[in-house]
Design an enzyme around this catalytic site. Structure first.
Site, mmCIF file in Angstrom:
data_model
loop_
_atom_site.group_PDB
_atom_site.id
_atom_site.type_symbol
_atom_site.label_atom_id
_atom_site.label_comp_id
_atom_site.label_asym_id
_atom_site.label_seq_id
_atom_site.Cartn_x
_atom_site.Cartn_y
_atom_site.Cartn_z
ATOM 1 N N ASN A 90 -8.094 -7.417 -11.085
ATOM 2 C CA ASN A 90 -7.768 -6.392 -10.105
ATOM 3 C C ASN A 90 -8.815 -5.282 -10.200
ATOM 4 O OD1 ASN A 90 -6.628 -3.996 -8.887
ATOM 5 N ND2 ASN A 90 -4.631 -4.996 -8.931
ATOM 6 N N LYS A 113 -7.513 -1.666 -10.648
ATOM 7 C CA LYS A 113 -7.087 -1.347 -12.011
ATOM 8 C C LYS A 113 -8.289 -1.164 -12.930
ATOM 9 C CE LYS A 113 -2.547 -3.579 -11.825
ATOM 10 N NZ LYS A 113 -1.667 -4.628 -12.395
ATOM 11 N N ASP A 167 0.188 -4.780 -19.292
ATOM 12 C CA ASP A 167 1.236 -5.249 -18.409
ATOM 13 C C ASP A 167 2.135 -4.066 -18.083
ATOM 14 O OD1 ASP A 167 2.362 -7.247 -16.841
ATOM 15 O OD2 ASP A 167 3.862 -7.769 -18.351
ATOM 16 N N SER A 168 2.678 -4.069 -16.881
ATOM 17 C CA SER A 168 3.508 -2.960 -16.416
ATOM 18 C C SER A 168 4.838 -3.480 -15.890
ATOM 19 C CB SER A 168 2.805 -2.178 -15.298
ATOM 20 O OG SER A 168 1.616 -1.589 -15.762
#
Length: 217
Positions: A15, A18, A76-77
């Protein structure tokens, strides 16, 4: 590596939004951050089937380290809403609803629809990070320093320019100011999904690395 030479780390993400955000966040630290698209070999597909954010971050970081053979970190979210039933909590599956991986526009429609049905949603991101420099040195955390402030997800998206890869930012509103996050400058917020905890994590890593190098010299 010279004392002032930047440490090169691979961010295990494809991404670009990000990647750019993390590069900006850590821009004045002695770290050069690459993304998966910077690598000559295409990244392997890595399952994210852990039960927690940290398990997913660790899975990705170890897999990319084994494949590329260089220090790598992965994140990670998870998204959590106050007052909604468990079956509507995105958790670690923010982009996957009913088994379908959502595009940016589909995410806007789905989460905007939840806010329209239930009213503005009080939301919070939790985050995890895992840094692997080698198999004996793994640094990881998912503590509250990585969590975002509570904010609102609203049903009406921001009408201005949106950033690809961060669709929910255009539905995110600051509780303190009542403004969309896109309307606020850098001094007011860096966005709902992030916090200074990432910067603190890498500062701790650099200090620990410095101590280890001093002990060996």
């Amino acid at each position: 590596m010279g004392e002032n030479e930047k440490i090169k780390l691979l961010f295990g993400t494809g991404n670009q939004a990000k990647l750019a955000d993390m590069q900006h966040r850590l821009r004045d630290l002695n770290i050069e951050i690459l993304g998966l698209r910077d690598m000559e070999e295409k990244a392997p597909d890595v399952p994210e089937d852990g039960n927690t954010l940290l398990e997913n971050a660790r899975q990705k970081a170890l897999a990319y380290y084994d494949f590329y053979g260089m220090p790598v970190f992965s994140c990670d979210s998870g998204l959590y809403f106050e007052g909604l039933p468990e079956n509507l909590q995105p958790g670690v599956h923010v982009r996957t609803v009913g088994g379908k991986y959502l595009t940016d526009e589909e995410m806007l429609a789905y989460y905007g629809g939840l806010a329209e049905k239930y009213g503005d949603l009080r939301a919070r991101y939790r985050n995890a990070i895992c840094l692997v420099t080698d198999r004996e040195h793994v640094y990881e955390t998912m503590d509250d320093t990585l969590a975002s402030e509570v904010f609102l997800i609203t049903s009406v998206p921001y009408s201005g320019v949106r950033h690809k890869g961060f669709p929910l930012d255009s539905l995110s509103v600051s509780i303190g100011t009542g403004k969309y996050f896109y309307e606020m400058d850098d001094e007011q917020t860096d966005g709902p999904a992030v916090s200074d905890g990432f910067r603190q994590f890498f500062q701790r890593y650099l200090r620990e690395r410095g101590r280890e190098r001093s002990e060996l010299s």
